[in-house]
Design a protein around this motif. Structure first.
Motif, PDB file in Angstrom:
ATOM      1  N   GLU A   1       0.809  -1.205  -0.050  1.00 41.19           N
ATOM      2  CA  GLU A   1       0.143   0.016   0.000  1.00 41.19           C
ATOM      3  C   GLU A   1       0.953   1.223   0.045  1.00 41.19           C
ATOM      4  N   LEU A   2       0.376   2.264  -0.472  1.00 42.41           N
ATOM      5  CA  LEU A   2       0.931   3.515  -0.597  1.00 42.41           C
ATOM      6  C   LEU A   2       0.782   4.200   0.692  1.00 42.41           C
ATOM      7  N   VAL A   3       1.942   4.722   1.111  1.00 41.85           N
ATOM      8  CA  VAL A   3       2.068   5.341   2.506  1.00 41.85           C
ATOM      9  C   VAL A   3       2.205   6.908   2.128  1.00 41.85           C
ATOM     10  N   ALA A   4       3.065   7.227   1.332  1.00 45.08           N
ATOM     11  CA  ALA A   4       3.370   8.855   1.172  1.00 45.08           C
ATOM     12  C   ALA A   4       4.099   9.155  -0.094  1.00 45.08           C
ATOM     13  N   GLY A   5       3.808  10.074  -0.610  1.00 49.77           N
ATOM     14  CA  GLY A   5       4.594  10.762  -1.725  1.00 49.77           C
ATOM     15  C   GLY A   5       4.937  12.067  -1.770  1.00 49.77           C
ATOM     16  N   ILE A   6       5.975  12.226  -2.623  1.00 46.81           N
ATOM     17  CA  ILE A   6       6.508  14.095  -2.733  1.00 46.81           C
ATOM     18  C   ILE A   6       6.918  13.917  -4.168  1.00 46.81           C
ATOM     19  N   SER A   7       6.457  15.191  -4.502  1.00 45.72           N
ATOM     20  CA  SER A   7       6.729  15.496  -5.851  1.00 45.72           C
ATOM     21  C   SER A   7       8.077  16.278  -5.955  1.00 45.72           C
ATOM     22  N   SER A   8       8.342  16.543  -7.236  1.00 49.78           N
ATOM     23  CA  SER A   8       9.775  17.149  -7.493  1.00 49.78           C
ATOM     24  C   SER A   8       9.516  18.706  -6.914  1.00 49.78           C
ATOM     25  N   PHE A   9       7.849  19.042  -6.746  1.00 56.18           N
ATOM     26  CA  PHE A   9       7.629  20.475  -6.297  1.00 56.18           C
ATOM     27  C   PHE A   9       7.282  20.441  -4.709  1.00 56.18           C
TER      28      PHE A   9
ATOM     29  N   VAL B   1      15.121  10.820   0.388  1.00 53.27           N
ATOM     30  CA  VAL B   1      14.005  11.063   0.607  1.00 53.27           C
ATOM     31  C   VAL B   1      13.647  10.403   2.094  1.00 53.27           C
ATOM     32  N   TYR B   2      12.971  11.061   2.987  1.00 55.41           N
ATOM     33  CA  TYR B   2      12.815  10.739   4.359  1.00 55.41           C
ATOM     34  C   TYR B   2      11.556  10.173   4.724  1.00 55.41           C
ATOM     35  N   LEU B   3      11.106   9.377   5.595  1.00 57.38           N
ATOM     36  CA  LEU B   3       9.818   9.156   6.171  1.00 57.38           C
ATOM     37  C   LEU B   3       9.812   9.194   7.612  1.00 57.38           C
ATOM     38  N   GLN B   4       9.320  10.203   8.332  1.00 57.62           N
ATOM     39  CA  GLN B   4       9.470  10.493   9.758  1.00 57.62           C
ATOM     40  C   GLN B   4       8.071   9.863  10.085  1.00 57.62           C
ATOM     41  N   MET B   5       8.252   8.722  11.064  1.00 56.54           N
ATOM     42  CA  MET B   5       7.035   8.047  11.483  1.00 56.54           C
ATOM     43  C   MET B   5       6.745   8.502  12.946  1.00 56.54           C
ATOM     44  N   ASN B   6       5.794   8.947  13.529  1.00 54.94           N
ATOM     45  CA  ASN B   6       5.486   9.509  14.868  1.00 54.94           C
ATOM     46  C   ASN B   6       4.040   8.524  15.346  1.00 54.94           C
ATOM     47  N   SER B   7       3.979   8.394  16.534  1.00 54.55           N
ATOM     48  CA  SER B   7       2.792   7.686  17.153  1.00 54.55           C
ATOM     49  C   SER B   7       2.698   6.415  16.475  1.00 54.55           C
ATOM     50  N   LEU B   8       3.930   5.581  16.400  1.00 55.56           N
ATOM     51  CA  LEU B   8       3.734   4.430  15.696  1.00 55.56           C
ATOM     52  C   LEU B   8       2.659   3.308  16.325  1.00 55.56           C
ATOM     53  N   LYS B   9       1.979   2.549  15.391  1.00 61.17           N
ATOM     54  CA  LYS B   9       0.871   1.671  15.956  1.00 61.17           C
ATOM     55  C   LYS B   9       1.434   0.252  15.627  1.00 61.17           C
ATOM     56  N   PRO B  10       0.814  -0.879  16.187  1.00 62.98           N
ATOM     57  CA  PRO B  10       1.118  -2.407  15.902  1.00 62.98           C
ATOM     58  C   PRO B  10       0.899  -2.244  14.455  1.00 62.98           C
ATOM     59  N   GLU B  11      -0.231  -1.828  14.046  1.00 60.76           N
ATOM     60  CA  GLU B  11      -0.636  -2.060  12.500  1.00 60.76           C
ATOM     61  C   GLU B  11       0.496  -1.357  11.515  1.00 60.76           C
ATOM     62  N   ASP B  12       1.299  -0.435  12.142  1.00 62.11           N
ATOM     63  CA  ASP B  12       2.326  -0.067  11.162  1.00 62.11           C
ATOM     64  C   ASP B  12       3.365  -1.061  10.569  1.00 62.11           C
ATOM     65  N   THR B  13       3.311  -2.177  11.533  1.00 64.88           N
ATOM     66  CA  THR B  13       4.295  -2.949  11.321  1.00 64.88           C
ATOM     67  C   THR B  13       4.373  -3.497   9.877  1.00 64.88           C
ATOM     68  N   ALA B  14       5.405  -3.536   9.141  1.00 68.45           N
ATOM     69  CA  ALA B  14       5.574  -3.882   7.654  1.00 68.45           C
ATOM     70  C   ALA B  14       7.026  -3.724   7.309  1.00 68.45           C
TER      71      ALA B  14
ATOM     72  N   SER C   1       9.574  13.726   3.424  1.00 68.19           N
ATOM     73  CA  SER C   1      10.460  15.102   3.130  1.00 68.19           C
ATOM     74  C   SER C   1      11.390  14.343   2.099  1.00 68.19           C
ATOM     75  N   ARG C   2      12.351  15.646   1.588  1.00 65.69           N
ATOM     76  CA  ARG C   2      13.325  15.205   0.731  1.00 65.69           C
ATOM     77  C   ARG C   2      14.508  16.232   0.771  1.00 65.69           C
ATOM     78  N   ASP C   3      15.488  15.680   0.468  1.00 65.67           N
ATOM     79  CA  ASP C   3      16.995  16.611   0.648  1.00 65.67           C
ATOM     80  C   ASP C   3      17.476  16.174  -1.008  1.00 65.67           C
ATOM     81  N   ASN C   4      17.037  17.183  -1.811  1.00 68.15           N
ATOM     82  CA  ASN C   4      17.924  17.247  -3.284  1.00 68.15           C
ATOM     83  C   ASN C   4      19.344  17.000  -3.187  1.00 68.15           C
TER      84      ASN C   4
END
Length: 116
Positions: A46-54, A78-91, A70-73
C-alpha cells in the motif's frame, strides 16, 4: 543504474518514532516523484506517502497526521518521519521513484516492527 537503498527500520514500542531514509542514485533525483510504500505479511503493498519534485505531498489515510515525508535534493535522499507508531504500522517499507508515469526502480525494503 537506478539504486534505492532504504535504512532506519527497526523495533519500536507503540507510540514511538522512527525516521526512514532512502538514498537514491542513477537518475536525476530532483525531478523524480518519490514514494514510500509498505507491505505487511499477508497483505497487499500500500502507498504510504509521496512527494513530488515540487515538494507537494500526499499520504495514505491510515498515516495522515502521524507520518511526514520530506526530501533533500542535495543528498539525493527521501525521508519518512513516523510518529505515534501503532502495531498495525508493522511492515516492510519500500521507497520507489517515478518520472513521467514510469517507475524507475524500487529499494530492497526495510523492516519496521511496532511491538511492546
Amino acid at each position: 543504474q537506478v539504486q534505492l537503498v532504504e535504512s532506519g527500520g527497526g523495533l519500536v514500542q507503540p507510540g514511538g518514532s522512527l525516521r526512514l531514509s532512502c538514498a537514491a542514485s542513477g537518475f536525476t533525483f530532483s525531478s523524480a516523484l518519490m514514494r514510500w510504500y509498505r507491505q505487511a505479511p499477508g497483505k497487499e503493498r500500500e502507498l504510504v506517502a509521496g512527494i513530488s519534485s515540487f515538494r507537494v505531498t500526499n499520504y495514505g489515510d491510515s498515516v495522515k497526521g502521524r507520518f511526514t515525508i520530506s526530501r533533500d535534493n542535495a543528498k539525493n535522499t527521501v525521508y519518512l518521519q513516523m510518529n505515534s507508531l501503532k502495531p498495525e504500522d508493522t511492515a516492510v517499507y519500500y521507497c520507489n521513484a517515478w518520472r513521467s508515469g514510469t517507475i524507475l526502480g524500487w529499494g530492497q525494503g526495510t523492516q519496521v516492527t511496532v511491538s511492546s
